[in-house]
Design a protein around this motif. Structure first.
Motif: not given
Length: 590
Positions: A100-103, A146-151, A153-162, A172-176
């Motif tokens: 959430t936010g890619a923080l 522009v539709n931009l990500p913010n704090a 925004t829920v980003w997607a990560a590969p399954q099991g990423a470390k 990754t996040w798609n603005s739509g």
């Protein structure tokens, strides 16, 4: 009568120094015990609303208020749930990335524990938003239309990423609306994280965005800031490190814009730092206070146009961790400008860093920093031994010309200028240097100051034990006479915190003075009699390692004096005779 008046004055000045020392140290080394003025700006979402004045900063930094510590532990247990996070596992850092936010809001240092207790767990560097120890890094973009990500925004990560040194992670996040935003994180073996922000435009029209990187932290975890050791906002601009402004300056101004091209910018404590290192096209940086003790370090890039079917990538590096000198120097050699100077060595870094290097080399040999300090003292005293021999020779020469000196003093007692001229002439004729006796003291001052800075600044010295009750050479002696060496549940004020090391310091200095010639001036005699015990009070609050150095130096000086007296019995006889004469004169005066 004059002697009695001078003696009373000397005693009063000694008492003033002893009892004024603690007050003076609190003035020069403030602990921010006064409530901070409230900021007029509204608090940002996720900022901590607790009283920013609760607890006092320490040299270690971190939360000092018990309620905040309990709340932090409770909040971390909730905020660091594995769901919605990507784990970080590297030799230097562990933690996680908040999707959430890619923080980057969860980092601990694997090589440094929270306290001197080896079972206390890793020292925490970053904590999530909303926790009492809030401190995190955020990457993003600004722009219009522009539709931009913010704090949120829920980003997607590969399954099991470390995230490990071998496996970068891409979020990754798609603005739509035709834009895809990605952040790729990579981490090294120590404390450097590289983030690549990419925006790809698949829409039919161009867009304009401005990449931004930001550090967000509370000052509740800041280490104490003094006139010699800066804690707070800092950075390197146009190739020069700036240890300013402080938190108060930012709070008063609300926004402080940094002048010059930013090489890196962020926050420092005495042992830790978090800084953003820009890639190309950095536009500027600033520090902001947003209320409730929360501060931002902002890094801005030039706005970029992204044409249809094109993508633009911006690279930012984040350092978050311990200020280990060798690691910082290695990063500087790799191209991070002035990174080795992020440790506030001051003007005498050219002397302090070699002393630190020698101390670390000795530590590698003996495996104990206390023993390394003793060996360092032996080396310093060994180097100065020829100087001490010349000092003794000069002392003997000075005593040999005392009769001639007394004749000159009687002859020119009404003409001070003529007396000075004739005295200097006598020195030249007899080949005597009256300052030779001061040379060993002056030569030791830089070493003493360098060791003080090393013990105060170097994270490598943090929590380093010596033996018995000394578990941290960089901290004061923990056992005090007034609390019966820890049996009573209170800590004496600094100027009364007399421990075993302080007692040994006073005693060895007293022994050292006993071997010196007695002064014929009664006032000077009294001052020298008070000096060891006065220094015992003055030095008691200092780092245990510094007292070990001084005690060892005193013992070596005593051994050296005895050796040289043995080699020059005529000088020992002269000193004994002077002491007897002074004692007899004192009896007659009574």
């Amino acid at each position: 009568m004059d002697n009695q008046r001078n003696l009373i004055l000397a005693v009063l000045l000694t008492i003033l120094l002893i009892f004024g020392w603690d007050t003076g140290m609190k003035y020069l080394y403030p602990e921010a015990s006064k409530p901070r003025p409230a900021a007029s700006a509204p608090a940002a979402p996720g900022s901590v609303s607790a009283d920013p004045a609760s607890g006092k900063p320490t040299r270690e930094g971190g939360l000092t208020n018990a309620a905040d510590q309990a709340l932090e532990a409770r909040d971390l247990a909730t905020a660091l749930s594995p769901a919605g996070r990507v784990a970080i596992a590297a030799p230097g850092l562990s933690g996680s990335i908040n999707l959430t936010g890619a923080l980057l809001d969860d980092l601990v240092t694997n090589r440094h524990t929270a306290t001197s207790d080896k079972n206390s767990g890793a020292n925490r560097v970053f904590s999530p938003a909303g926790t009492p120890a809030q401190h995190y890094a955020q990457l993003g973009w600004s722009g219009q239309g522009v539709n931009l990500p913010n704090a949120r925004t829920v980003w997607a990560a590969p399954q099991g990423a470390k995230l490990t040194p071998q496996t970068p992670v891409t979020l990754t996040w798609n603005s739509g609306a035709g834009q895809t935003f990605t952040i790729t994180y990579a981490i090294d073996e120590d404390y450097l994280i590289t983030a690549k922000q990419t925006v790809a435009n698949a829409a039919p029209a161009p867009i304009k965005v401005q990449p931004i990187a930001q550090l967000n932290r509370t000052d509740k975890t800041a280490s104490v800031s003094t006139w010699t050791l800066h804690s707070g906002p800092f950075g390197a601009f146009d190739g020069s490190v700036s240890f300013k402004p402080n938190y108060k300056d930012v709070l008063e101004a609300q926004t402080v814009t940094n002048e010059g091209k930013p090489d890196w910018v962020g926050f420092t404590d005495i042992y830790w730092m978090s800084v953003l290192v820009p890639g190309q096209n950095a536009q500027g940086s600033d520090f902001r206070a947003i209320g409730n003790g929360i501060y931002l370090a902002d890094l801005f890039y030039q706005p970029v146009d992204v044409a249809p079917g094109q993508q633009v990538t911006t690279e930012t590096r984040l350092f978050a961790g311990a200020k280990e000198s060798s690691v910082l120097d290695r990063y500087e050699e790799a191209g991070l400008a002035k990174f080795g100077h992020s440790i506030d060595w001051g003007w005498f870094f050219w002397f302090e860093k070699p002393i630190f290097w020698l101390l670390k080399a000795l530590f590698k040999t003996v495996g104990n920093f206390g023993a390394a300090i003793i060996l360092l003292t032996l080396i310093v005293r060994g180097i100065m031994f020829p100087v001490a021999q010349r000092q003794f020779k000069s002392m003997a020469s000075m005593r040999a010309i005392q009769p001639k000196m007394k004749v000159l003093q009687e002859r020119y007692k009404e003409d001070k200028q003529k007396l000075q001229e004739e005295t200097m002439k006598l020195y030249r004729e007899e080949g005597v240097n009256p300052l030779a006796g001061c040379l060993p003291i002056f030569l030791q001052i830089p070493v003493f100051f360098a060791l003080y800075k090393v013990l105060t600044l170097a994270v490598e010295m943090r929590h380093q034990p010596f033996a018995l009750w000394i578990h941290d050479l960089s901290a004061p002696d923990p056992l005090h006479v007034l609390n019966l060496f820890g049996l009573l549940p209170f800590t004496p004020p600094g100027f009364l915190a007399i421990g075993i090391l302080a007692l040994l310091l006073g005693f060895t200095m007293w022994l050292q003075f006993k071997l010196n010639p007695a002064s014929p001036d009664p006032v000077q005699q009294q001052v020298f009699a008070f000096m060891p015990w006065m220094m015992m009070f003055v030095m008691a609050p200092f780092a245990a390692g510094l007292l070990i150095y001084w005690i060892t130096s005193n013992l070596l000086t005593i051994a050296q004096q005895k050796f040289l007296y043995a080699r020059h019995p005529q000088l020992k006889a002269m000193v004994d005779k002077e002491r007897a004469d002074v004692a007899a004169a004192s009896k007659r005066a009574k």
